[in-house]
Enzyme design. Structure first.
Site, short mmCIF file in Angstrom:
data_model
loop_
_atom_site.label_atom_id
_atom_site.label_comp_id
_atom_site.label_asym_id
_atom_site.label_seq_id
_atom_site.Cartn_x
_atom_site.Cartn_y
_atom_site.Cartn_z
N CYS A 78 0.81 -1.21 0.00
CA CYS A 78 0.00 0.00 0.00
C CYS A 78 0.86 1.27 0.00
O CYS A 78 2.08 1.21 0.07
CB CYS A 78 -0.90 0.01 1.23
SG CYS A 78 0.04 0.10 2.78
N ALA B 221 3.24 1.71 2.86
CA ALA B 221 4.47 0.92 2.66
C ALA B 221 5.42 1.66 1.73
O ALA B 221 6.64 1.62 1.92
CB ALA B 221 4.14 -0.46 2.10
N ARG C 127 13.15 -4.01 6.30
CA ARG C 127 13.65 -3.70 4.95
C ARG C 127 15.17 -3.60 4.89
O ARG C 127 15.73 -3.41 3.84
CB ARG C 127 12.99 -2.44 4.40
CG ARG C 127 12.42 -2.70 3.02
CD ARG C 127 11.66 -1.54 2.48
NE ARG C 127 12.41 -0.74 1.55
CZ ARG C 127 12.61 -1.04 0.27
NH1 ARG C 127 12.11 -2.13 -0.24
NH2 ARG C 127 13.28 -0.23 -0.51
N HIS D 172 5.13 6.33 -2.85
CA HIS D 172 6.41 6.93 -3.25
C HIS D 172 6.16 8.37 -3.70
O HIS D 172 6.88 9.29 -3.31
CB HIS D 172 7.05 6.17 -4.42
CG HIS D 172 7.24 4.70 -4.19
ND1 HIS D 172 7.04 3.77 -5.18
CD2 HIS D 172 7.60 4.01 -3.08
CE1 HIS D 172 7.29 2.56 -4.69
NE2 HIS D 172 7.63 2.68 -3.42
#
Lengths: 518, 522
Positions: free
Chosen positions: B89, B92, B123, B223
């Protein structure tokens, strides 16, 4: 250049060489870093009682909480039923997270679908997502049951699962008689253990109370069987198998509800088993007729167990029974409820655990421990430590309630080794950091994230909890039963001995105590 | 049926390796045959869907045709409910990818506890700092919303949280607020809170990010939103005459879109500095607020992950006149090409520097290829990763003699598929956009690649099937994979995955070979 084809250096070694170290020093110029003296001062300040006081005065911020959200528990419970696909209604990113989280712990696949709601669904509701989603899941993954839960998005906009599923069936997404139990699992209430409870109750309610008005309610005809509920448990594979072994030894007719011990431990033999094992749907329905239901974790079944009791069964709950007394209580309860005798083999297994404790207790006696984790696990481990003559000095459960706190304090007060020990409900691992600095202990018991506390405070970490991402395969060994108690004992002892060796292995300085026999 | 036909064409020796799971289908087939097989495969998977879904999914699956300008698939479209998409999503994409690695800022997962919990430390964004004191990447800060916060709104709680962070983490250089789903649904005004608290703390950088998980169709919008937040809440607040804390040089560059997974940005930075450039900022792996703020002073922005940071690169080009150039530091062929491309923006000193670097590392490259290529030659790979690697790593595999026979993006857009088609994939490669569990399993089962490179959710599925696997998001807890140093690790890891003895042991000796069974069932 440090790198070579003969001896390939990866991140563990590569960056330690002078080339990278010099590069990183030069990088600092651009980072506008804090004065190292100031960093040192604050670092030391965070270890003080003054900092602890401010830290414990926090009212709004959570830092490193040891809990997850409801739908994770719902997914965990749902895959414990035969051929069941968990379907989480709401945003899709959540499902990616649950699957990753479970896979990282169990090192196993984790199958689950989302209804992939986006902005338009936020405005108009997610009915169409449910209609399309159920139809697609049913056709693609051929489940025997789809267990629906919700993300916080669907809860905030108020989607009504019961109505949505009904409509979906009317639209032909799945056959009218196909089992689609559901549970609302808002992430802003409780934690993953709450989600486990809600999902399991939803599934039992579905089968026992007339499948959302589409079938007659089951009429209970009591038989001699016992239902077992494991609760949310990172050791579900080892634990449920151990429970089944004990029940078989005692000859007790039983149903394990939400038995996910197979689906989280499938073989690598060329075949991917999306579904494996699990409580059959028939057994789930017939579980209503059982004589009694035993919950291994009280705080994972706060709604389910009363629901079962309302249907006329005896209910008993434990708090993650680990060790001698807790296992004794469990075995005796099994015998009492079933009327079966306790076989000699269990007495022998018990005797072996006593034997092991007697052999090793000198090394554990009087050691101070901090424990954190889910409320039942904390209780079970603390009780075992008391039994070993150790002191569970700090017991912290982010998802522990007021009732948990009270019960913990009663437990601690019941033993001379519990004096001066404290339980902390609702606190997080940043609180634990302050506790470990201001009231140090010998060992810390917790999940993988405890390694940050180990690094910061120097308290050796014994990994027991969920998730454990950075050690492999421990979920396959039980913590329950006398055998499980032995496993926990060995885990603790191994760490104690490793620490003794670490502290005594300096050549010519401390190695007079580097004993060959311990 | 099709697989069986293909098998019949194989020589006895190939049959033998086939049983050892070391086959390579592509070697004996013509492009036309592969194309036909792949098209048939797509038809096969579409059969499982209800009609409406089949129509939608058909647009995301294709067989690449050489010479086309893109891969012929639709992308960046909503995932279909219930299919088991692999996507995440917007949260994220913002917290997990773009903002999370900025080490000296505190990132609050604002909403219920789960999102921050599941993305906590997973991550592998490496950084150097004193965690909890002046660096905060691997801490999980959350507002842990309760029912009352949903009902009455969370702004008051947010105010208190910001105060508590200031008191308990006084060396933080800034704070971001990463919105989870409920924030946008309950009408909280996190922007107003941010402004007020920033003022109260004497202009402290506090960045509200509207990355609620329900926005957009994947991580990708996250992003973009995160990029826009840098623009609006960092760049737009820079003093126009603000001088950087360092003396500028003509060789200042910024690394954009490298998250330093397993140290990737470090094994990249070292090459850039060796060729004479000066890296003034890393976005965002091992990055800091000061580096973000200094980036408008760069002479060139070099962009690794185009998908997640092209937005801010374009913005800096428009507003500050900074050119940007995409590069690829996976595998020696692409590294050399990229070093020369980057050097092309500078004078001869840098161009010579690039040649010097290439030459310096050539012996390492030769040794790595000499060691690993014979063990990997002809092996086939299927990829499914995020927004960059489905194309970027292809060159590295080819440097080792391997062949990528299928690839797809979790959250790529058409410009990603254009780049893929024009510079990376071979004719007849199977393309799958936003693939789901069912399709991916089916493709892999039928194509039997020697290696699958994808994520944690896929890893164990394929390993159960006996197919070697490497996680290509996290480098499977290895890395770095970028740069020359990283290539050696990449080669070692692919070899250890494919040539692990365990894959010859998946079948009990008293049972017939698994592949034969698969064929019998066809």
């Amino acid at each position: 250049m440090a790198q070579s084809a003969e001896h390939v250096l990866d991140h563990l070694e590569l960056f330690r060489g002078p080339e990278y170290q010099q590069m990183l020093v030069k990088k600092k110029i651009f980072e506008n870093p804090r004065d190292p003296a100031e960093v040192e001062r604050i670092k030391e300040w965070t270890k003080t009682a003054e900092y602890r006081e401010k830290n414990f005065a926090r009212e709004a911020l959570a830092v490193n909480p040891a809990k997850a959200c409801q739908p994770l528990g719902a997914v965990f419970a749902s895959v414990g039923f035969e051929g069941t696909l968990p379907f989480v209604h709401g945003s899709q990113g959540c499902v990616a997270y649950y699957r990753s989280h479970l896979s990282r712990h169990f090192k196993e696949p984790s199958s689950c679908v989302s209804s992939s709601m986006t902005e338009d669904a936020a405005v108009f509701g997610g009915l169409n997502n449910m209609i399309d989603g159920l139809s697609n899941s049913y056709n693609m993954y051929k489940p025997k049951m789809i267990a629906v839960s919700t993300t916080c998005m669907a809860e905030v906009i108020g989607d009504d699962l019961n109505a949505f599923i009904k409509t979906s069936k009317e639209k032909g997404s799945v056959p009218a008689d196909f089992d689609v139990p559901f549970a609302h699992t808002p992430a802003f209430v409780g934690s993953h253990v709450t989600g486990y409870d809600n999902a399991l109750k939803g599934i039992l309610e579905h089968f026992w109370d007339g499948k959302a008005g589409t079938a007659p309610k089951l009429e209970r005809k009591q038989n001699g069987a016992i239902n077992i509920i494991g609760g949310f448990d990172g050791y579900t594979v080892g634990n449920l198998r151990e429970i089944k072994r004990i029940l078989a030894l005692m000859g007790i007719q039983h149903t394990i509800l939400a038995d996910n011990s197979e689906v989280f431990d499938t073989p690598t033999d060329g075949e991917f088993r999306m579904y494996d094992g699990g409580t059959t749907l028939e057994d789930a329905a017939n579980a209503v007729h059982a004589k009694a239901t035993i919950s291994m974790q009280q705080w994972c079944t706060e709604k389910t167990l009363p629901f079962v009791a309302e249907h006329g069964q005896d209910v008993v709950s434990f708090n993650y029974p680990v060790g001698l007394s807790a296992t004794d209580d469990f075995i005796v309860a099994l015998s009492r409820i079933s009327g079966k005798e306790i076989p000699e083999q269990l007495a022998r297994e018990r005797g072996r655990l006593v034997d092991a404790i007697a052999d090793s207790s000198a090394h554990i006696h009087g050691k101070k421990f901090a424990i954190y984790g889910d409320p039942d696990l904390c209780y079970g481990l603390a009780a075992f430590l008391l039994e070993l003559g150790a002191e569970p000095t700090h017991v912290l459960s982010t998802n522990g309630s007021k009732a948990w706190h009270e019960k913990m304090q009663v437990l601690l007060a019941s033993s001379p080794f519990g004096q001066g020990c404290q339980a902390y409900p609702g606190r997080d691992l940043w609180h634990m950091r302050s506790l470990l600095f201001t009231e140090p202990v010998d060992f810390l018991i917790g999940n993988t994230y405890g390694k940050y506390l180990e690094r910061d405070t120097g308290t050796p970490l014994i990994r027991i909890g969920f998730p454990v991402f950075d050690r492999h395969h421990h979920h396959r060994s039980p913590l329950w039963g006398y055998q499980g108690g032995l496993n926990v004992l060995v885990k603790i002892l191994d760490k104690i001995f490793d620490e003794m060796d670490k502290k005594t292995n300096v050549l010519g300085k401390t190695d007079y105590s580097f004993d060959i026999i311990r | 049926m099709l697989v069986a036909k293909v098998l019949l064409k194989k020589s006895p020796s190939q049959q033998l390796t086939f049983e050892g799971h070391q086959m390579s289908l592509a070697t004996t087939q013509s492009i036309a045959e592969i194309r036909a097989r792949n098209k048939e495969l797509i038809e096969e998977v579409l059969k499982v869907y209800p009609e409406k879904t089949a129509k939608r999914r058909a647009k995301h699956l294709n067989v690449h045709q050489a010479g086309k300008s893109d891969c012929g698939v639709k992308s960046n479209i909503k995932s279909i409910p219930g299919v088991m998409t692999i996507r995440g999503c917007a949260y994220a994409g913002s917290k997990g990818v773009v903002w999370g690695p900025i080490k000296d800022m505190v990132h609050i997962s604002h909403g219920p506890v789960g999102c921050g919990q599941y993305s906590w430390g997973s991550r592998r964004n490496y950084y150097v700092g004193t965690t909890g004191i002046d660096s905060f990447v691997t801490l999980q800060f959350t507002s842990d919303f309760q029912e009352k916060d949903i009902v009455f709104g969370g702004d008051k709680k947010l105010v208190k949280i910001l105060d508590e962070i200031q008191e308990l983490f006084p060396l933080n250089n800034g704070i971001t607020i990463q919105s989870e789903c409920p924030i946008g649904l309950i009408g909280d005004d996190i922007e107003a809170v941010s402004r007020a608290k920033s003022k109260e703390y004497g202009g402290k950088t506090i960045v509200p990010v509207r990355c609620e998980g329900f926005r957009g169709v994947s991580q990708s919008l996250g992003h973009h939103i995160a990029n826009d937040a840098v623009r609006d809440w960092i760049f737009d607040k820079l003093e126009s005459d603000g001088k950087p804390t360092f003396e500028p040089t003509p060789y200042d560059v910024a690394i954009i879109g490298d998250y330093n997974i397993g140290g990737d940005a470090w094994s990249s930075r070292i090459l850039l500095e060796e060729m004479g450039l000066r890296v003034i900022a890393q976005w965002s792996g091992d990055g800091s607020l000061a580096e973000l703020e200094a980036t408008p002073k760069a002479k060139l922005n070099i962009l690794h992950c185009y998908r997640s940071m092209n937005y801010i690169s374009r913005h800096m080009e428009e507003k500050f006149g900074i050119p940007w150039c995409e590069y690829n530091f996976f595998g020696p062929s692409k590294i050399a090409e990229s070093l020369r491309k980057i050097a092309g923006y500078f004078d001869d000193k840098i161009k010579e520097g690039a040649e010097r670097v290439i030459e310096k590392y050539q012996p390492l490259v030769n040794a790595v290829i000499a060691k690993y290529r014979p063990r990997l030659e002809g092996k086939t790979v299927m990829l499914y990763v995020g927004g960059l690697r489905p194309r970027h790593v292809i060159g590295a595999y080819e440097d080792l003699g391997m062949e990528v026979i299928g690839t797809g993006y979790e959250f790529g857009h058409n410009d990603d598929y254009q780049r893929t088609a024009q510079h990376y994939v071979k004719d007849s490669t199977l393309i799958y956009d936003d693939v789901n569990g069912y399709e991916f399993e089916h493709f892999v089962e039928k194509l039997q690649p020697d290696l699958v490179g994808s994520g944690i959710k896929e890893k164990y599925v394929f390993q159960k099937m006996g197919v070697p696997f490497r996680q290509m998001h996290s480098w499977d807890y290895s890395g770095p994979y970028h740069g020359y140093d990283g290539f050696a690790i990449f080669a070692r890891d692919m070899d250890m995955a494919i040539n692990s003895p365990v894959w010859k042991k998946t079948k009990a000796p008293w049972k017939e070979a698994s592949r034969a069974k698969l064929l019998a069932a066809e």
